[in-house]
Design an enzyme around this catalytic site. Structure first.
Site, PDB file in Angstrom:
ATOM      1  N   LYS A 210     -18.267  18.268  -5.661  1.00 26.70           N
ATOM      2  CA  LYS A 210     -17.507  17.870  -6.853  1.00 26.70           C
ATOM      3  C   LYS A 210     -16.760  16.564  -6.556  1.00 26.70           C
ATOM      4  CE  LYS A 210     -13.401  18.134  -9.292  1.00 26.70           C
ATOM      5  NZ  LYS A 210     -13.550  16.791  -9.743  1.00 26.70           N
ATOM      6  N   GLY A 262      -8.195  15.553   0.009  1.00 26.51           N
ATOM      7  CA  GLY A 262      -7.350  15.214  -1.147  1.00 26.51           C
ATOM      8  C   GLY A 262      -5.892  15.468  -0.817  1.00 26.51           C
ATOM      9  N   GLU A 284      -8.797  18.059   4.750  1.00 23.12           N
ATOM     10  CA  GLU A 284      -8.342  16.743   5.212  1.00 23.12           C
ATOM     11  C   GLU A 284      -7.382  16.245   4.150  1.00 23.12           C
ATOM     12  OE1 GLU A 284      -7.644  13.303   5.336  1.00 23.12           O
ATOM     13  OE2 GLU A 284      -9.729  12.675   5.178  1.00 23.12           O
ATOM     14  N   CYS A 318      -5.695   7.918   3.375  1.00 23.07           N
ATOM     15  CA  CYS A 318      -4.901   9.033   3.911  1.00 23.07           C
ATOM     16  C   CYS A 318      -4.305   8.701   5.280  1.00 23.07           C
ATOM     17  CB  CYS A 318      -5.750  10.292   3.983  1.00 23.07           C
ATOM     18  SG  CYS A 318      -7.338   9.979   4.746  1.00 23.07           S
ATOM     19  N   GLU A 415       4.087  10.502   1.011  1.00 26.62           N
ATOM     20  CA  GLU A 415       2.871   9.693   0.975  1.00 26.62           C
ATOM     21  C   GLU A 415       2.861   8.911  -0.338  1.00 26.62           C
ATOM     22  OE1 GLU A 415      -1.041  11.641   0.517  1.00 26.62           O
ATOM     23  OE2 GLU A 415      -1.697  10.344   2.147  1.00 26.62           O
TER      24      GLU A 415
HETATM   25  P1  NDP Z   1      -6.155  15.675  -5.711  1.00 26.08           P
HETATM   26  O1  NDP Z   1      -5.913  16.406  -4.459  1.00 26.08           O
HETATM   27  O2  NDP Z   1      -5.703  16.272  -6.990  1.00 26.08           O
HETATM   28  O3  NDP Z   1      -7.724  15.376  -5.897  1.00 26.08           O
HETATM   29  C1  NDP Z   1      -8.694  15.456  -4.890  1.00 26.08           C
HETATM   30  C2  NDP Z   1      -9.923  16.207  -5.412  1.00 26.08           C
HETATM   31  O4  NDP Z   1      -9.582  17.560  -5.699  1.00 26.08           O
HETATM   32  C3  NDP Z   1     -10.483  15.646  -6.715  1.00 26.08           C
HETATM   33  O5  NDP Z   1     -11.880  15.835  -6.744  1.00 26.08           O
HETATM   34  C4  NDP Z   1      -9.818  16.541  -7.734  1.00 26.08           C
HETATM   35  O6  NDP Z   1     -10.490  16.584  -8.975  1.00 26.08           O
HETATM   36  C5  NDP Z   1      -9.897  17.872  -7.057  1.00 26.08           C
HETATM   37  N1  NDP Z   1      -8.932  18.869  -7.533  1.00 26.08           N
HETATM   38  C6  NDP Z   1      -7.847  18.694  -8.318  1.00 26.08           C
HETATM   39  N2  NDP Z   1      -7.212  19.861  -8.507  1.00 26.08           N
HETATM   40  C7  NDP Z   1      -7.918  20.797  -7.849  1.00 26.08           C
HETATM   41  C8  NDP Z   1      -7.767  22.199  -7.651  1.00 26.08           C
HETATM   42  N3  NDP Z   1      -6.748  22.874  -8.169  1.00 26.08           N
HETATM   43  N4  NDP Z   1      -8.675  22.861  -6.891  1.00 26.08           N
HETATM   44  C9  NDP Z   1      -9.713  22.190  -6.326  1.00 26.08           C
HETATM   45  N5  NDP Z   1      -9.903  20.871  -6.489  1.00 26.08           N
HETATM   46  C10 NDP Z   1      -9.017  20.164  -7.223  1.00 26.08           C
HETATM   47  O7  NDP Z   1      -5.550  14.227  -5.565  1.00 26.08           O
HETATM   48  P2  NDP Z   1      -5.047  13.262  -6.735  1.00 26.08           P
HETATM   49  O8  NDP Z   1      -6.236  12.546  -7.216  1.00 26.08           O
HETATM   50  O9  NDP Z   1      -4.267  13.994  -7.777  1.00 26.08           O
HETATM   51  O10 NDP Z   1      -4.049  12.320  -5.954  1.00 26.08           O
HETATM   52  C11 NDP Z   1      -2.691  12.731  -5.790  1.00 26.08           C
HETATM   53  C12 NDP Z   1      -2.184  12.330  -4.437  1.00 26.08           C
HETATM   54  O11 NDP Z   1      -2.932  12.984  -3.441  1.00 26.08           O
HETATM   55  C13 NDP Z   1      -2.322  10.851  -4.093  1.00 26.08           C
HETATM   56  O12 NDP Z   1      -1.268  10.122  -4.606  1.00 26.08           O
HETATM   57  C14 NDP Z   1      -2.315  10.896  -2.606  1.00 26.08           C
HETATM   58  O13 NDP Z   1      -0.993  10.959  -2.141  1.00 26.08           O
HETATM   59  C15 NDP Z   1      -3.030  12.191  -2.286  1.00 26.08           C
HETATM   60  N6  NDP Z   1      -4.449  11.991  -1.980  1.00 26.08           N
HETATM   61  C16 NDP Z   1      -4.844  12.076  -0.689  1.00 26.08           C
HETATM   62  C17 NDP Z   1      -6.160  11.838  -0.380  1.00 26.08           C
HETATM   63  C18 NDP Z   1      -6.640  11.878   1.021  1.00 26.08           C
HETATM   64  O14 NDP Z   1      -7.638  11.237   1.327  1.00 26.08           O
HETATM   65  N7  NDP Z   1      -6.022  12.653   1.875  1.00 26.08           N
HETATM   66  C19 NDP Z   1      -7.150  11.457  -1.377  1.00 26.08           C
HETATM   67  C20 NDP Z   1      -6.647  11.471  -2.729  1.00 26.08           C
HETATM   68  C21 NDP Z   1      -5.328  11.706  -2.978  1.00 26.08           C
HETATM   69  P3  NDP Z   1     -10.031  15.597 -10.152  1.00 26.08           P
HETATM   70  O15 NDP Z   1     -10.205  14.219  -9.631  1.00 26.08           O
HETATM   71  O16 NDP Z   1     -11.004  15.936 -11.207  1.00 26.08           O
HETATM   72  O17 NDP Z   1      -8.625  15.934 -10.477  1.00 26.08           O
END
Ligand code: NDP
Length: 507
Positions: A210, A262, A284, A318, A415
């Site tokens: 996804k 994420g 991660e 990240c 972050e």
């Molecule tokens: P999310 O953790 O929400 O998104 C990461 C992935 O998880 C996306 O594919 C998202 O889908 C999906 N997702 C969202 N909600 C759920 C859920 N309840 N269960 C399973 N999967 C889910 O990150 P955000 O895009 O909201 O970013 C928010 C913050 O997260 C950023 O500001 C940053 O601080 C951090 N982040 C960290 C990352 C890393 O590499 N460690 C990467 C991205 C963000 P969808 O996009 O459809 O919401």
């Protein structure tokens, strides 16, 4: 409120030399770059994309769609199918059906598919890099020179393991886990796909992936790569749609492993969903890395590393070096050099080959960065931003530097995931370690010093999954990557990354 904005309008009025540029004796003449845009038509974008299930493109149940937007123009690039839980069920069924036959192939046969995918990725890398920059906002020079080479390298590397599984873990037999549910973010869409899909396929697992809803397009182009490589139907399935799709996938009884990259917040909910089941899990998550500069470091080199550490990919990384810890005796010099360097960063069109800092991935992310920067100013830190012009449209943020930062400030603890650096100082190595480890995260760290023994000592004491020495943000498919504490658990890359996709049994 203490703010400071560099305002050098470096435009020549005549061609009579440095004095007419408003520069002092010995100062270099600044050169402006002409626009050098990469061709957008390298990508033949369709108006509409479906889900990739069972080797075919299919509509979402109910026919829902959403737009994927170019963050540098705020224009829709394409309309993408909005998957539903029923589509996740379909994709999991397809992956389950395909898995025994995929795992039953001889390793060298699976390897051939991975090698073929790697080769196609290289052949189509320009097209993929352009689409990655259009969909995510990252500068083309990064997607072209960093993301795409690493994406192909991951497939090459894990292709090499596919026929050597029996030697990978001495004394143990490596069996495939089964079906992996993989959820990836928007900051490195194709690279995170490669980190997850390549080891799974090498191990004999099949996958349901996804992508993030703001960056689904390169994953859908990857579906085309799978078709071109004639990958057996159902080995890779891609379901686009909102976060709930990810939640449904993580909870699904038909999968055997969850791999998530994420936010820490969503990572927690996934850990709860998986607790008490026999699913394997790798997480991660976020980071707040310390980049530590000692007084004996090669300072110009360190400044380049600091800039790369936090402004690479707009700081949406990240493992970004978002906290600079600089030894007090050289702090003023380093900060001055950093300010000079920031003034040379070009912010703008991600497809311009000279752009250093592209667009922020989404409006929501831009709002989050803006809010945290305002909190930094309110809490008393001193803000510095170069006076670069931002494009009129699109989501952009100036490279930002905060000095006078206290450990208690939100900008030092949370972050930000944006081009924002918080500078703190230290006097002794003990203080540097204390401050660096004083965070809920533990993903990465950097150490800058000419002393080898200090590098080893710091690497031992820093609670971070990756510690870079005299460099930052270096990645290699052979090297494991992952965190401690709230940065998650499990490793991706290298043999450790393969381990996350197998079950080990005694011989
Ligand atoms: P999310 O953790 O929400 O998104 C990461 C992935 O998880 C996306 O594919 C998202 O889908 C999906 N997702 C969202 N909600 C759920 C859920 N309840 N269960 C399973 N999967 C889910 O990150 P955000 O895009 O909201 O970013 C928010 C913050 O997260 C950023 O500001 C940053 O601080 C951090 N982040 C960290 C990352 C890393 O590499 N460690 C990467 C991205 C963000 P969808 O996009 O459809 O919401």
């Amino acid at each position: 409120m203490a703010t400071q904005t560099e305002s050098r309008a470096l435009t020549p009025t005549t061609d009579r030399g440095p004095a007419s540029w408003g520069l002092g004796e010995g100062q270099a003449i600044p050169w402006e770059y002409a626009p050098a845009p990469e061709a957008r038509d390298l990508v033949r974008l369709r108006d509409r994309y479906g889900l990739f299930i069972g080797g075919r493109e299919v509509e979402a149940t109910g026919g829902g769609t959403f737009a994927s937007v170019d963050p540098s123009t705020e224009q829709s690039l394409a309309v993408v199918a909005r998957g539903t839980p029923a589509d996740v069920d379909r994709a999991v069924r397809s992956a389950r059906r395909a898995q025994p036959r995929w795992a039953g192939l001889r390793g060298k046969e699976r390897a051939k598919y991975l090698f073929r995918i790697a080769r196609i990725l290289q052949e189509r890398s320009r097209e993929l890099a352009v689409l990655e920059s259009m969909d995510s906002g990252k500068p083309i020079k990064e997607s072209r020179d960093v993301d795409l080479p690493l994406v192909a390298a991951h497939f090459w590397y894990y292709a090499g393991w596919a026929d050597k599984l029996e030697y990978a873990f001495p004394g143990r037999v490596a069996r495939p886990i089964g079906v992996a549910g993989q959820i990836i973010p928007w900051n490195f869409p194709l690279l995170m796909l490669a980190w997850k899909i390549a080891p799974a396929l090498a191990a004999g697992d099949t996958v349901v992936l996804k992508p993030a809803s703001t960056t689904p397009l390169t994953a859908l182009l990857f579906a085309d790569v799978c078709r071109q490589a004639e990958l057996p139907a159902g080995v890779v399935n891609i379901v686009t749609g909102p976060g709930e799709i990810g939640a449904h996938l993580a909870h699904h009884r038909g999968i055997d492993k969850v791999a998530f990259t994420g936010s820490t917040e969503v990572g927690r909910t996934i850990a709860r969903a998986v607790a008490g089941t026999d699913k394997a899990l790798t997480l991660e998550l976020g980071g707040k890395a310390a980049n530590i500069v000692f007084e004996d470091a090669a300072l110009d080199q360190a400044v380049e590393g600091i800039v790369n550490g936090i402004y690479f990919n707009q700081g949406e990384v990240c493992c970004a070096g978002s906290r600079l810890l600089v030894q007090e005796s050289v702090a003023d010099v380093v900060i001055d050099k950093l300010k000079d360097r920031l003034a040379t960063l070009r912010v703008g069109d991600p497809l311009d080959k000279n752009t250093d800092v592209g667009a922020i991935n989404s409006k929501a992310q831009l709002e989050k960065i803006t809010e945290l920067v305002a909190a930094g100013v309110d809490e008393g830190a001193e803000l510095y931003q170069p006076a670069c012009e931002l494009p009129e449209r699109g989501w952009f943020f100036r490279p930002t530097l905060f000095t006078n930062v206290a450990q208690s400030h939100r900008i030092a603890r949370e972050e930000i995931f944006g081009p924002v650096l918080s500078v703190l100082t230290f006097r002794t190595p003990d203080e540097a370690v204390e401050k660096a480890n004083n965070t809920a995260y533990g993903l990465s760290a950097g150490v800058w010093t000419e002393k080898g023994s200090r590098i080893l000592e710091m690497a031992r004491r820093l609670k971070a999954g990756v510690v870079w020495a005299n460099t930052f943000n270096r990645f290699d498919p052979t090297s494991p990557f992952g965190g401690y504490k709230e940065s998650g658990y499990g490793r991706e890359g290298g043999l450790h990354g393969l381990l996350a996709y197998v079950r080990l049994e005694d011989r």
